[in-house]
Design an enzyme around this catalytic site. Structure first.
Site, PDB file in Angstrom:
ATOM      1  N   GLY A   3       0.754  -1.515  -0.034  1.00  0.00           N
ATOM      2  CA  GLY A   3      -0.069   0.134   0.323  1.00  0.00           C
ATOM      3  C   GLY A   3       0.816   1.214  -0.123  1.00  0.00           C
ATOM      4  O   GLY A   3       1.746   1.085  -0.816  1.00  0.00           O
ATOM      5  N   ILE A   4       0.470   2.364   1.022  1.00  0.00           N
ATOM      6  CA  ILE A   4       1.101   3.291   1.109  1.00  0.00           C
ATOM      7  C   ILE A   4       2.225   3.559   0.784  1.00  0.00           C
ATOM      8  O   ILE A   4       3.240   4.296   0.693  1.00  0.00           O
ATOM      9  CB  ILE A   4       0.271   4.448   1.937  1.00  0.00           C
ATOM     10  CG1 ILE A   4      -1.389   4.450   0.675  1.00  0.00           C
ATOM     11  CG2 ILE A   4       1.501   5.769   1.919  1.00  0.00           C
ATOM     12  CD1 ILE A   4      -2.057   5.287   2.437  1.00  0.00           C
ATOM     13  N   ASP A  25       6.344  -6.245  14.755  1.00  0.00           N
ATOM     14  CA  ASP A  25       4.743  -6.677  15.277  1.00  0.00           C
ATOM     15  C   ASP A  25       4.129  -5.136  16.067  1.00  0.00           C
ATOM     16  O   ASP A  25       5.254  -5.448  17.378  1.00  0.00           O
ATOM     17  CB  ASP A  25       4.689  -7.877  15.792  1.00  0.00           C
ATOM     18  CG  ASP A  25       3.366  -7.703  16.134  1.00  0.00           C
ATOM     19  OD1 ASP A  25       2.604  -7.078  15.851  1.00  0.00           O
ATOM     20  OD2 ASP A  25       2.738  -8.623  16.797  1.00  0.00           O
ATOM     21  N   TYR A  51     -10.429   5.123  15.422  1.00  0.00           N
ATOM     22  CA  TYR A  51     -10.224   4.872  14.264  1.00  0.00           C
ATOM     23  C   TYR A  51      -9.951   6.510  13.990  1.00  0.00           C
ATOM     24  O   TYR A  51      -8.467   7.211  13.830  1.00  0.00           O
ATOM     25  CB  TYR A  51     -10.303   4.859  12.627  1.00  0.00           C
ATOM     26  CG  TYR A  51      -9.467   4.792  11.399  1.00  0.00           C
ATOM     27  CD1 TYR A  51      -7.811   3.981  11.568  1.00  0.00           C
ATOM     28  CD2 TYR A  51      -9.475   5.625  10.774  1.00  0.00           C
ATOM     29  CE1 TYR A  51      -7.188   4.869  10.764  1.00  0.00           C
ATOM     30  CE2 TYR A  51      -9.255   6.587   9.701  1.00  0.00           C
ATOM     31  CZ  TYR A  51      -7.806   5.672   9.383  1.00  0.00           C
ATOM     32  OH  TYR A  51      -6.484   5.216   8.216  1.00  0.00           O
ATOM     33  N   LYS A 109      -6.348   9.328  14.991  1.00  0.00           N
ATOM     34  CA  LYS A 109      -5.561   9.761  13.945  1.00  0.00           C
ATOM     35  C   LYS A 109      -5.437  11.191  13.834  1.00  0.00           C
ATOM     36  O   LYS A 109      -4.507  12.009  14.028  1.00  0.00           O
ATOM     37  CB  LYS A 109      -6.096   9.808  12.194  1.00  0.00           C
ATOM     38  CG  LYS A 109      -5.631   8.261  11.550  1.00  0.00           C
ATOM     39  CD  LYS A 109      -4.207   7.748  12.214  1.00  0.00           C
ATOM     40  CE  LYS A 109      -3.981   6.081  10.983  1.00  0.00           C
ATOM     41  NZ  LYS A 109      -3.050   6.130  10.698  1.00  0.00           N
TER      42      LYS A 109
END
Length: 254
Positions: free
Chosen positions: A21-22, A65, A159, A163
């Site tokens: 991904g990103i 992890d 979430y 953020k």
């Protein structure tokens, strides 16, 4: 020349969540600019390493992890042990789980905060000592438009909260270490086509709303985030710190 300021030759960049991904797109961009890249993830992704090798990127993988309390410290220590330095830290690893707030379980809340907030802080803290010894460094945290607006229709209070915390962590840390020639910035992506967003993109109830609320009328691609990441990690952004750069196709303008 101005374009030389985007070069990262001789630098070492650590990208968490760098196997897809990103994170993978950012690792590729930094590597193509000349950095030696260390990608970290819970498990190895041979396809990601092959992609970077084909792009001519000098790359190593370290398993980490980040839900474990000591993982960020160990990751930074191992990176420096292998490469001798750490110039750029990209905190990209993250976790998104949706759910109604009235029924959201404590263990899931704690898991999101551990990965999205605690691990980011621990990695920043671990990176400060080597960056201070070198007299320079760059930290780039991956936030989200979900730390700026309450996007709909999905319920994602945990979430969003995590953020928003990343954004304020970025600003506070940037202010604290600016005089030491260490820059700290964040990127707040909108809807980007990755494994993390695939469920929402495929959701016939969610995606039409996401698209209709995005003026550009589409999701972004990881490479469209990676270019901004290269800017913020390079000397071309030498007077930028404490910024949260939104990359969302115009979503937050509405």
């Amino acid at each position: 020349m101005i374009f030389d300021r985007f070069r990262l030759d001789g630098q070492v960049a650590l990208v968490t969540g760098g196997t897809r991904g990103i994170g993978l797109a950012i690792a590729e961009a930094l590597g193509e600019a000349g950095a030696k890249v260390v990608i970290a993830g819970r498990s190895r992704n041979a396809a990601a390493e092959d992609r970077l090798a084909e792009a001519g990127v000098d790359c190593e993988f370290i398993a980490a992890d980040l839900i474990k309390n000591d993982a960020a410290d160990a990751l930074v220590t191992e990176t420096i042990s292998r490469t001798g330095r750490l110039d750029i830290l990209v905190n990209n690893a993250g976790l998104a789980i949706h759910g109604d707030s009235g029924e959201f379980p404590d263990p899931i809340w704690r898991e999101i905060m551990t990965v999205n907030v605690d691990a980011v802080f621990r990695a920043c803290r671990a990176a400060l000592a080597p960056m201070r010894r070198q007299g320079s460094g760059v930290i780039l945290n991956i936030g989200s438009i979900s730390g700026i607006v309450s996007n709909i229709p999905q319920n994602q209070v945990a979430y969003n909260t995590s953020k928003a915390a990343v954004h304020m962590m970025t600003k506070s840390l940037a202010s604290e270490v600016a005089a030491e020639n260490i820059r700290v910035n964040a990127i707040a992506p909108g809807y980007i086509e990755t494994d993390l967003s695939r469920g929402g993109i495929d959701n016939p109830d969610w995606f039409p709303i996401w698209r209709s609320m995005t003026p550009m009328g589409r999701v972004g691609q990881p490479e469209e985030v990676a270019g901004a990441a290269l800017l913020l990690c390079s000397a071309a952004a030498s007077y930028i710190t404490g910024d949260v750069l939104v990359i969302d196709g115009g979503y937050t303008t509405r």
